[in-house]
Scaffold this motif. Structure first.
Motif, PDB file in Angstrom:
ATOM      1  N   HIS A  95       0.849  -1.192   0.000  1.00 23.79           N
ATOM      2  CA  HIS A  95       0.000   0.000   0.000  1.00 23.79           C
ATOM      3  C   HIS A  95       0.882   1.237   0.000  1.00 23.79           C
ATOM      4  N   GLY A  97       0.949   5.823  -0.867  1.00 26.10           N
ATOM      5  CA  GLY A  97       0.209   7.040  -1.136  1.00 26.10           C
ATOM      6  C   GLY A  97       0.036   7.294  -2.617  1.00 26.10           C
ATOM      7  N   ASN A  98       1.110   7.031  -3.393  1.00 28.15           N
ATOM      8  CA  ASN A  98       0.995   7.300  -4.818  1.00 28.15           C
ATOM      9  C   ASN A  98       1.816   6.392  -5.714  1.00 28.15           C
ATOM     10  N   ASP A  99       2.875   5.758  -5.203  1.00 22.61           N
ATOM     11  CA  ASP A  99       3.705   4.920  -6.063  1.00 22.61           C
ATOM     12  C   ASP A  99       4.264   3.765  -5.240  1.00 22.61           C
ATOM     13  N   THR A 126      -2.906   2.095  -4.052  1.00 23.05           N
ATOM     14  CA  THR A 126      -2.486   3.466  -3.761  1.00 23.05           C
ATOM     15  C   THR A 126      -3.697   4.252  -3.273  1.00 23.05           C
ATOM     16  N   GLY A 127      -3.434   5.093  -2.291  1.00 22.73           N
ATOM     17  CA  GLY A 127      -4.507   5.906  -1.726  1.00 22.73           C
ATOM     18  C   GLY A 127      -5.435   5.086  -0.849  1.00 22.73           C
ATOM     19  N   GLU A 128      -6.623   5.612  -0.657  1.00 25.59           N
ATOM     20  CA  GLU A 128      -7.641   4.943   0.154  1.00 25.59           C
ATOM     21  C   GLU A 128      -8.050   3.631  -0.526  1.00 25.59           C
TER      22      GLU A 128
END
Length: 150
Positions: A95, A97-99, A126-128
């Protein structure tokens, strides 16, 4: 009875949700004769890996790489498990945030060095986490666990 070791680093609610989905899938109805053992990455040992028939690995992507906790796990078990665990099936989820590319690449590189066999494609989020992400983690757990059934 086969043993599935789940090694995880779950510092956030998003990571925890994905971890719980993996455990739920690995423990689902229809999965028989597979004992699921959960270990935080900082407490998992070479003995845990040597006693397992398969491994699931979960981590956040931190600064473009797997968590320091999962890297520490690999550092501790690499040489003690190198010859004895060749061919061991594994799966992973990451998991970020973006990459998550670097984290997945790192896990693939180390497991390739160990000679482990990928039993399922990595789940990357990525993200929620969306419902589909949680379901993919459930499926990852179920797939790897089912592959260990006698």
């Amino acid at each position: 009875m086969a043993t599935l070791l789940i090694v995880h680093h779950t510092p956030s609610p998003n990571c925890q949700a994905l971890f719980e989905a993996v455990v739920s899938g690995a423990s689902a109805d229809g999965i028989e004769d597979v004992r699921v053992v959960r270990r935080a990455a900082l407490s998992a040992t070479a003995s845990d890996v040597l006693a397992a028939d398969g491994v699931l690995l979960g981590t956040p992507a931190n600064l473009g790489y797997m968590s320091g906790a999962l890297k520490h796990f690999f550092d501790q078990i690499y040489y003690p498990c190198l010859d004895a665990t060749r061919g061991r099936p594994f799966g992973s989820w990451v998991h970020g945030g973006n990459d998550v590319t670097g984290a997945v690449r790192g896990i693939e590189s180390i497991t390739r060095g160990l000679g482990w066999r990928r039993a399922a494609d990595a789940v990357t989020v990525t993200g929620e986490p969306a419902k589909a992400d949680v379901e993919a983690c459930w499926e990852l757990g179920a797939t790897v666990a089912a592959g260990l059934m006698p």
